[in-house]
Design an enzyme around this catalytic site. Structure first.
Site, PDB file in Angstrom:
ATOM      1  N   SER A  15       0.822  -1.213   0.000  1.00  0.00           N
ATOM      2  CA  SER A  15       0.000   0.000   0.000  1.00  0.00           C
ATOM      3  C   SER A  15       0.854   1.261   0.000  1.00  0.00           C
ATOM      4  CB  SER A  15      -0.914  -0.029   1.225  1.00  0.00           C
ATOM      5  OG  SER A  15      -0.184  -0.334   2.391  1.00  0.00           O
ATOM      6  N   GLU A  17       0.882   5.597   0.839  1.00  0.00           N
ATOM      7  CA  GLU A  17       0.231   6.677   1.605  1.00  0.00           C
ATOM      8  C   GLU A  17       0.476   8.046   0.956  1.00  0.00           C
ATOM      9  OE1 GLU A  17       0.574   6.475   5.908  1.00  0.00           O
ATOM     10  OE2 GLU A  17       1.087   8.606   5.941  1.00  0.00           O
ATOM     11  N   ASP A 109      -1.684  14.490  17.412  1.00  0.00           N
ATOM     12  CA  ASP A 109      -0.813  15.257  18.304  1.00  0.00           C
ATOM     13  C   ASP A 109      -1.505  16.535  18.739  1.00  0.00           C
ATOM     14  OD1 ASP A 109       1.577  13.568  18.245  1.00  0.00           O
ATOM     15  OD2 ASP A 109       1.514  14.006  16.097  1.00  0.00           O
ATOM     16  N   PHE A 214      11.812  14.248  10.539  1.00  0.00           N
ATOM     17  CA  PHE A 214      10.739  13.270  10.773  1.00  0.00           C
ATOM     18  C   PHE A 214      11.132  12.313  11.901  1.00  0.00           C
ATOM     19  CE2 PHE A 214       9.077  13.333   6.089  1.00  0.00           C
ATOM     20  CZ  PHE A 214       8.430  14.524   6.353  1.00  0.00           C
ATOM     21  N   HIS A 264       3.820  -0.883   3.720  1.00  0.00           N
ATOM     22  CA  HIS A 264       3.073   0.364   3.508  1.00  0.00           C
ATOM     23  C   HIS A 264       4.108   1.463   3.248  1.00  0.00           C
ATOM     24  CE1 HIS A 264      -0.325   3.150   4.048  1.00  0.00           C
ATOM     25  NE2 HIS A 264       0.467   3.900   4.789  1.00  0.00           N
TER      26      HIS A 264
HETATM   27  P1  FAD Z   1      -2.463   6.646  20.764  1.00  0.00           P
HETATM   28  O1  FAD Z   1      -2.660   5.211  20.477  1.00  0.00           O
HETATM   29  O2  FAD Z   1      -3.608   7.386  21.357  1.00  0.00           O
HETATM   30  O3  FAD Z   1      -1.173   6.786  21.676  1.00  0.00           O
HETATM   31  C1  FAD Z   1      -0.624   8.069  22.000  1.00  0.00           C
HETATM   32  C2  FAD Z   1       0.183   7.950  23.277  1.00  0.00           C
HETATM   33  O4  FAD Z   1      -0.695   7.682  24.382  1.00  0.00           O
HETATM   34  C3  FAD Z   1       1.198   6.799  23.287  1.00  0.00           C
HETATM   35  O5  FAD Z   1       2.294   7.209  24.047  1.00  0.00           O
HETATM   36  C4  FAD Z   1       0.440   5.673  23.975  1.00  0.00           C
HETATM   37  O6  FAD Z   1       1.304   4.731  24.569  1.00  0.00           O
HETATM   38  C5  FAD Z   1      -0.368   6.448  25.002  1.00  0.00           C
HETATM   39  N1  FAD Z   1      -1.643   5.794  25.354  1.00  0.00           N
HETATM   40  C6  FAD Z   1      -2.512   5.187  24.515  1.00  0.00           C
HETATM   41  N2  FAD Z   1      -3.607   4.772  25.179  1.00  0.00           N
HETATM   42  C7  FAD Z   1      -3.425   5.145  26.466  1.00  0.00           C
HETATM   43  C8  FAD Z   1      -4.209   5.026  27.644  1.00  0.00           C
HETATM   44  N3  FAD Z   1      -5.424   4.399  27.631  1.00  0.00           N
HETATM   45  N4  FAD Z   1      -3.728   5.545  28.812  1.00  0.00           N
HETATM   46  C9  FAD Z   1      -2.513   6.147  28.843  1.00  0.00           C
HETATM   47  N5  FAD Z   1      -1.727   6.299  27.761  1.00  0.00           N
HETATM   48  C10 FAD Z   1      -2.175   5.804  26.578  1.00  0.00           C
HETATM   49  N6  FAD Z   1      -0.863  11.950  12.475  1.00  0.00           N
HETATM   50  C11 FAD Z   1      -1.720  12.845  11.917  1.00  0.00           C
HETATM   51  O7  FAD Z   1      -1.915  13.953  12.450  1.00  0.00           O
HETATM   52  N7  FAD Z   1      -2.381  12.545  10.729  1.00  0.00           N
HETATM   53  C12 FAD Z   1      -2.221  11.348  10.095  1.00  0.00           C
HETATM   54  O8  FAD Z   1      -2.830  11.094   9.056  1.00  0.00           O
HETATM   55  C13 FAD Z   1      -1.307  10.390  10.672  1.00  0.00           C
HETATM   56  N8  FAD Z   1      -1.123   9.180  10.086  1.00  0.00           N
HETATM   57  C14 FAD Z   1      -0.302   8.262  10.698  1.00  0.00           C
HETATM   58  C15 FAD Z   1      -0.152   6.995  10.103  1.00  0.00           C
HETATM   59  C16 FAD Z   1       0.668   6.046  10.694  1.00  0.00           C
HETATM   60  C17 FAD Z   1       0.807   4.685  10.047  1.00  0.00           C
HETATM   61  C18 FAD Z   1       1.378   6.351  11.893  1.00  0.00           C
HETATM   62  C19 FAD Z   1       2.292   5.332  12.533  1.00  0.00           C
HETATM   63  C20 FAD Z   1       1.237   7.605  12.487  1.00  0.00           C
HETATM   64  C21 FAD Z   1       0.395   8.568  11.902  1.00  0.00           C
HETATM   65  N9  FAD Z   1       0.209   9.832  12.471  1.00  0.00           N
HETATM   66  C22 FAD Z   1      -0.649  10.738  11.886  1.00  0.00           C
HETATM   67  C23 FAD Z   1       0.933  10.216  13.696  1.00  0.00           C
HETATM   68  C24 FAD Z   1       0.146   9.934  14.992  1.00  0.00           C
HETATM   69  O9  FAD Z   1      -1.039  10.695  15.034  1.00  0.00           O
HETATM   70  C25 FAD Z   1       1.072  10.287  16.136  1.00  0.00           C
HETATM   71  O10 FAD Z   1       2.137   9.354  16.219  1.00  0.00           O
HETATM   72  C26 FAD Z   1       0.409  10.477  17.480  1.00  0.00           C
HETATM   73  O11 FAD Z   1       1.343  11.128  18.350  1.00  0.00           O
HETATM   74  C27 FAD Z   1      -0.005   9.170  18.177  1.00  0.00           C
HETATM   75  O12 FAD Z   1      -0.994   8.561  17.528  1.00  0.00           O
HETATM   76  P2  FAD Z   1      -1.498   7.098  17.997  1.00  0.00           P
HETATM   77  O13 FAD Z   1      -2.631   6.781  17.133  1.00  0.00           O
HETATM   78  O14 FAD Z   1      -0.357   6.167  18.110  1.00  0.00           O
HETATM   79  O15 FAD Z   1      -2.014   7.489  19.481  1.00  0.00           O
END
Ligand code: FAD
Length: 285
Positions: A15, A17, A109, A214, A264
């Site tokens: 895939s 992106e 973020d 990055f 990906h």
């Molecule tokens: P989460 O899973 O919510 O985790 C964030 C933090 O909180 C981590 O440290 C985790 O360990 C902690 N955490 C999770 N759940 C809990 C809980 N219940 N209690 C306490 N702590 C917890 N960003 C964008 O803005 N737009 C995009 O389109 C985008 N695409 C992405 C695509 C991929 C494949 C990846 C890997 C990242 C992408 N990102 C994107 C970046 C992403 O939004 C950031 O890395 C963000 O900081 C964390 O997202 P997450 O979904 O991992 O968050």
């Protein structure tokens, strides 16, 4: 078939992106890239979501339009950050009504001083639940092989990744350079009883400064040896790209040998590096 979870159940996925372009030049560039990469016959493509909802409509429009002018279908990225629960529900409902079947549910973020009101979504796992409540989507989540930069330690991050992947269908990783980082993530999940597919995210180096930035933002380690090789060729852009493609090809080969369920590619809306790696791997589409 346009359900990524089902595709993964039948074999490897490959895939690409993209991000929604900001202006007319960017639009032309992306259109060309989509045409160039379409011939590689990817399993799916995905479209990022701008921090703070800055691409809310553009992400939607691109995701919905890709199947109309190409033979590919697109997964929509969506982040909790900067949206209320109601806004997120509205965005997801609009995707469901437009026939979109796949969503990558992300935490995003939030601004450093953000104050989250009671009842709003803070973590990706909560968005996975909301998306699943609204429709029968295939839902992906983000995984961070070297740990997420906001996590106090790797165990904490792995525990929360396992928690969200238990209810999601698959994960896609942040980019990384060492196959061991990916394999230890998969092992750590397996030790927590989670065996859902984790697709490695591949970022070919085409610009040294950009990848350093990055890597700093995402917490990925930029290997010293690779950095040295790239600085040795200095401003020779072709040589930088050649090294980037060579290193990414080797990484992809090792990942596939070690059973990765797909690859990906972070294309940054360009086709050349991805196409070269794809051809090096013999994945001619
Ligand atoms: P989460 O899973 O919510 O985790 C964030 C933090 O909180 C981590 O440290 C985790 O360990 C902690 N955490 C999770 N759940 C809990 C809980 N219940 N209690 C306490 N702590 C917890 N960003 C964008 O803005 N737009 C995009 O389109 C985008 N695409 C992405 C695509 C991929 C494949 C990846 C890997 C990242 C992408 N990102 C994107 C970046 C992403 O939004 C950031 O890395 C963000 O900081 C964390 O997202 P997450 O979904 O991992 O968050």
């Amino acid at each position: 078939m346009a359900n990524i979870g089902e595709l993964l159940a039948h074999g490897r996925t490959f895939s690409f992106e993209f991000f929604p372009p900001r202006n007319d030049d960017g639009e032309r560039q992306l259109e060309q890239t989509l045409r160039d990469l379409e011939s590689l016959n990817p399993s799916f493509v995905s479209v990022t979501y701008g921090a703070g909802g800055s691409t809310r409509d553009r992400t939607h429009e691109l995701v919905v339009s890709i199947p109309n002018f190409t033979s590919m279908f697109a997964m929509a990225h969506l982040t909790c950050a900067a949206h209320t629960r109601d806004e997120l529900a509205g965005i997801v409902t609009r995707y469901r009504d437009a026939g979109v079947e796949n969503i990558l549910a992300l935490g995003g973020d939030p601004p450093k001083d953000a104050n989250l009101p009671e009842g709003e979504l803070k973590y990706a796992v909560q968005l996975v639940e909301l998306v699943q409540d609204i429709g029968s989507f295939s839902v992906g989540v983000a995984a961070h092989p070297e740990g997420h930069p906001r996590s106090p330690d790797l165990t904490h991050d792995r525990d929360h990744l396992a928690e969200k992947l238990r209810i999601a269908d698959f994960a896609i990783t942040q980019f990384f350079f060492s196959v061991e980082d990916y394999l230890s993530l998969v092992d750590d999940l397996s030790a927590r009883g989670v065996s859902k597919p984790v697709i490695p995210g591949i970022m070919p180096v085409t610009n040294v400064k950009q990848i350093e930035r990055f890597a700093q933002m995402s917490g990925a380690e930029f290997p010293v040896e690779l950095s040295k090789r790239l600085y040795e060729v200095g401003d020779d852009q072709d040589a930088v790209s050649r090294i980037g493609v060579e290193v990414a090809t080797e990484l992809c080969e090792k990942l596939l040998e070690n059973g990765a369920p797909g690859l990906h590619f972070y294309t940054l809306n360009r086709s050349t590096a991805t196409r070269e790696i794809y051809l090096n791997l013999g994945l001619t589409g």
